[in-house]
Design a protein around this motif. Structure first.
Motif, PDB file in Angstrom:
ATOM      1  N   LYS A  27      32.158   3.832 -12.288  1.00  0.00           N
ATOM      2  CA  LYS A  27      31.813   2.962 -13.119  1.00  0.00           C
ATOM      3  C   LYS A  27      30.481   3.371 -13.743  1.00  0.00           C
ATOM      4  N   ALA A  28      29.793   4.519 -13.293  1.00  0.00           N
ATOM      5  CA  ALA A  28      28.578   4.945 -13.879  1.00  0.00           C
ATOM      6  C   ALA A  28      28.597   5.552 -15.163  1.00  0.00           C
ATOM      7  N   THR A  29      27.792   5.008 -16.069  1.00  0.00           N
ATOM      8  CA  THR A  29      27.767   5.343 -17.406  1.00  0.00           C
ATOM      9  C   THR A  29      26.668   6.472 -17.503  1.00  0.00           C
ATOM     10  N   GLY A  30      25.865   6.517 -16.795  1.00  0.00           N
ATOM     11  CA  GLY A  30      24.997   7.666 -16.816  1.00  0.00           C
ATOM     12  C   GLY A  30      23.503   7.266 -17.053  1.00  0.00           C
ATOM     13  N   ARG A  56      26.908  -3.545 -14.467  1.00  0.00           N
ATOM     14  CA  ARG A  56      27.322  -2.980 -15.789  1.00  0.00           C
ATOM     15  C   ARG A  56      27.479  -1.565 -15.932  1.00  0.00           C
ATOM     16  N   GLY A  57      27.330  -0.696 -14.567  1.00  0.00           N
ATOM     17  CA  GLY A  57      27.525   0.584 -14.759  1.00  0.00           C
ATOM     18  C   GLY A  57      25.968   1.448 -15.042  1.00  0.00           C
ATOM     19  N   VAL A  58      25.104   0.660 -14.939  1.00  0.00           N
ATOM     20  CA  VAL A  58      23.593   1.475 -15.127  1.00  0.00           C
ATOM     21  C   VAL A  58      23.048   1.477 -13.947  1.00  0.00           C
ATOM     22  N   ALA A  59      22.915   2.510 -13.326  1.00  0.00           N
ATOM     23  CA  ALA A  59      21.932   2.745 -12.119  1.00  0.00           C
ATOM     24  C   ALA A  59      20.672   2.325 -12.259  1.00  0.00           C
ATOM     25  N   ALA A  60      20.292   1.422 -11.309  1.00  0.00           N
ATOM     26  CA  ALA A  60      19.180   0.901 -11.270  1.00  0.00           C
ATOM     27  C   ALA A  60      18.273   1.168 -10.041  1.00  0.00           C
ATOM     28  N   PHE A  61      16.874   1.198 -10.292  1.00  0.00           N
ATOM     29  CA  PHE A  61      15.848   1.458  -9.084  1.00  0.00           C
ATOM     30  C   PHE A  61      14.769   0.585  -9.041  1.00  0.00           C
ATOM     31  N   VAL A  62      14.608   0.002  -7.987  1.00  0.00           N
ATOM     32  CA  VAL A  62      13.630  -1.008  -7.791  1.00  0.00           C
ATOM     33  C   VAL A  62      12.189  -0.300  -7.483  1.00  0.00           C
ATOM     34  N   LEU A  63      11.279  -0.432  -8.199  1.00  0.00           N
ATOM     35  CA  LEU A  63       9.978   0.157  -7.936  1.00  0.00           C
ATOM     36  C   LEU A  63       9.106  -0.900  -7.264  1.00  0.00           C
ATOM     37  N   THR A  98       0.661  -1.210   0.133  1.00  0.00           N
ATOM     38  CA  THR A  98       0.060  -0.077   0.012  1.00  0.00           C
ATOM     39  C   THR A  98       0.850   1.244   0.244  1.00  0.00           C
ATOM     40  N   LEU A  99       2.180   1.262   0.223  1.00  0.00           N
ATOM     41  CA  LEU A  99       2.917   2.321   0.188  1.00  0.00           C
ATOM     42  C   LEU A  99       3.898   1.983  -0.907  1.00  0.00           C
ATOM     43  N   ALA A 100       4.082   2.787  -1.831  1.00  0.00           N
ATOM     44  CA  ALA A 100       4.993   2.440  -3.074  1.00  0.00           C
ATOM     45  C   ALA A 100       6.240   3.174  -2.752  1.00  0.00           C
ATOM     46  N   THR A 101       7.172   2.301  -3.025  1.00  0.00           N
ATOM     47  CA  THR A 101       8.676   2.769  -2.715  1.00  0.00           C
ATOM     48  C   THR A 101       9.756   2.640  -3.951  1.00  0.00           C
ATOM     49  N   LEU A 102      10.942   3.235  -4.015  1.00  0.00           N
ATOM     50  CA  LEU A 102      11.838   3.246  -4.970  1.00  0.00           C
ATOM     51  C   LEU A 102      12.965   3.014  -4.133  1.00  0.00           C
ATOM     52  N   THR A 103      13.948   1.966  -4.564  1.00  0.00           N
ATOM     53  CA  THR A 103      15.285   1.587  -3.959  1.00  0.00           C
ATOM     54  C   THR A 103      16.314   1.719  -4.853  1.00  0.00           C
ATOM     55  N   PRO A 104      17.193   2.848  -4.739  1.00  0.00           N
ATOM     56  CA  PRO A 104      18.289   2.911  -5.657  1.00  0.00           C
ATOM     57  C   PRO A 104      19.451   1.923  -5.204  1.00  0.00           C
ATOM     58  N   VAL A 105      19.908   1.194  -6.483  1.00  0.00           N
ATOM     59  CA  VAL A 105      20.952   0.422  -6.667  1.00  0.00           C
ATOM     60  C   VAL A 105      21.898   1.091  -7.388  1.00  0.00           C
ATOM     61  N   LEU A 106      23.083   1.681  -7.054  1.00  0.00           N
ATOM     62  CA  LEU A 106      23.809   2.333  -7.870  1.00  0.00           C
ATOM     63  C   LEU A 106      25.359   1.784  -8.235  1.00  0.00           C
ATOM     64  N   PRO A 107      25.800   1.924  -9.125  1.00  0.00           N
ATOM     65  CA  PRO A 107      27.189   1.660  -9.586  1.00  0.00           C
ATOM     66  C   PRO A 107      28.198   1.979  -8.517  1.00  0.00           C
ATOM     67  N   GLU A 108      29.232   1.357  -8.758  1.00  0.00           N
ATOM     68  CA  GLU A 108      30.441   1.694  -7.975  1.00  0.00           C
ATOM     69  C   GLU A 108      30.932   3.099  -8.508  1.00  0.00           C
ATOM     70  N   PRO A 109      31.500   3.905  -7.464  1.00  0.00           N
ATOM     71  CA  PRO A 109      31.906   5.393  -8.010  1.00  0.00           C
ATOM     72  C   PRO A 109      32.911   5.287  -9.159  1.00  0.00           C
ATOM     73  N   TRP A 122      22.866  11.024  -8.075  1.00  0.00           N
ATOM     74  CA  TRP A 122      23.017   9.647  -8.451  1.00  0.00           C
ATOM     75  C   TRP A 122      23.838   9.373  -9.603  1.00  0.00           C
ATOM     76  N   CYS A 123      24.414  10.571 -10.194  1.00  0.00           N
ATOM     77  CA  CYS A 123      25.286  10.321 -11.562  1.00  0.00           C
ATOM     78  C   CYS A 123      24.398   9.983 -12.640  1.00  0.00           C
ATOM     79  N   VAL A 124      23.201  10.405 -12.760  1.00  0.00           N
ATOM     80  CA  VAL A 124      22.320  10.000 -14.000  1.00  0.00           C
ATOM     81  C   VAL A 124      22.006  10.855 -14.840  1.00  0.00           C
ATOM     82  N   ASP A 125      22.156  10.688 -16.020  1.00  0.00           N
ATOM     83  CA  ASP A 125      21.632  11.605 -17.246  1.00  0.00           C
ATOM     84  C   ASP A 125      20.055  11.616 -17.152  1.00  0.00           C
ATOM     85  N   PRO A 126      19.563  12.765 -17.106  1.00  0.00           N
ATOM     86  CA  PRO A 126      17.989  12.638 -16.742  1.00  0.00           C
ATOM     87  C   PRO A 126      17.349  12.265 -18.193  1.00  0.00           C
TER      88      PRO A 126
END
Length: 305
Positions: free
Chosen positions: A85-88, A118-125, A72-83, A186-190
């Motif tokens: 290593k992020a590709t954006g 793999r360098g991709v920032a991931a966010f579990v919904l 009943t409560l939606a959340t988003l959990t960031p799982v980020l690449p190592e510093p 989060w070192c992400v390209d919007p």
């Protein structure tokens, strides 16, 4: 888009189960109660609660994987690449579960960690799910009925004709807004935020793409979701589709979505694997679908997403 497109998506899961005569889902492996695991970094999306909720969130284990229901409560959990290593690139990950539960391990955290590697920032919904009985036996009966096709989604009402997945689309839209708002942190390209979904999560991904202009995913991945034809917007994002030819739910209903995307001239990659069934997550050993994730990651890279 036309209201009929979302109605077709809403009916696809139940109708496919009817056509294939799926066996009782809970008979394949026993469900066992599970204490709520830690969810470090989970961020509340504040999109509201669920009408008709029957009680608190419930976790259980099946096939050794964690599942959650009555969300009943939606959340988003960031799982980020190592510093460094992020590709954006970034991907919002939507687990499946027939909108009655979420496969948080197999189709959520494991996928997110693989992307981050793999360098991709991931966010579990962890999006909101439909109410289910608190009693475990009653819940199992409800799930078995859904997979057998006896419990179809309710017919759209005049108030909800354009949004049969209103809660899930709202949750996903809020997730996109949050990732873009904190993109620098989060070192992400919007402009390179996409979404991948599994089964019902694929349906959520597609519904969000079609019904939420503000979400505006840069690309989408639909993994063993229904391929019912929809009206494709002129600016539809590039789409990656993976399905096993022996999927008992969605492999026998044609490829209308793929054909519609191609007819609209939108970028498309479609993989129909010889075997793998349904719910294979990152892949099962000995199945040809086991290689889909490597192909998906290469597709992201080669398209400069």
């Amino acid at each position: 888009m036309r209201p009929s497109s979302l109605r077709l998506i809403a009916l696809a899961l139940a109708c496919s189960a009817v056509a294939t005569g799926s066996t009782a889902w809970s008979q394949e492996a026993p469900m066992r109660p599970l204490a709520a695991p830690p969810e470090p970094g989970a961020i509340a999306l504040n999109t509201g609660d669920v009408a008709g909720s029957t009680g608190p969130e419930v976790w259980f284990e099946q096939w050794g994987d964690p599942f959650v229901r009555n969300v009943t409560l939606a959340t988003l959990t960031p799982v980020l690449p190592e510093p460094g290593k992020a590709t954006g690139a970034a991907v919002i990950v939507a687990p499946g579960g027939g909108f009655m539960f979420l496969s948080m391990g197999n189709e959520g955290w494991e996928v997110a960690r693989a992307l981050a590697d793999r360098g991709v920032a991931a966010f579990v919904l962890k999006y909101r799910t439909r109410p289910t009985p608190q009693d475990p036996a009653a819940f199992e009966a409800a799930v078995n009925a859904m997979f057998a096709g006896a419990a179809r989604p309710p017919a759209p009402t005049a108030q909800a004709v354009d949004s049969p997945f209103a809660d899930q689309v709202a949750d996903a839209t809020a997730a996109f807004a949050l990732v873009r708002a904190r993109a620098e942190e989060w070192c992400v390209d919007p402009d390179r935020v996409g979404m991948v979904g599994f089964s019902a999560g694929a349906m959520t991904t597609l519904a969000t793409t079609l019904a939420s202009p503000s979400a505006d995913p840069a690309f989408i991945g639909l993994i063993y979701g229904p391929l019912t034809a929809v009206e494709v917007p002129a600016d539809a994002p590039p789409m990656f589709v993976a399905l096993a030819a022996d999927d008992p739910l969605f492999a026998h209903s044609g490829f209308g979505l793929v054909e519609a995307w191609r007819a609209a001239g939108r970028p498309l990659e479609f993989h129909l694997y010889q075997n793998g069934g349904h719910g294979f997550g990152l892949g099962n050993p000995g199945k040809t679908s086991n290689g889909w994730f490597d192909v998906f990651e290469r597709w992201i890279e080669l398209n400069a997403f």
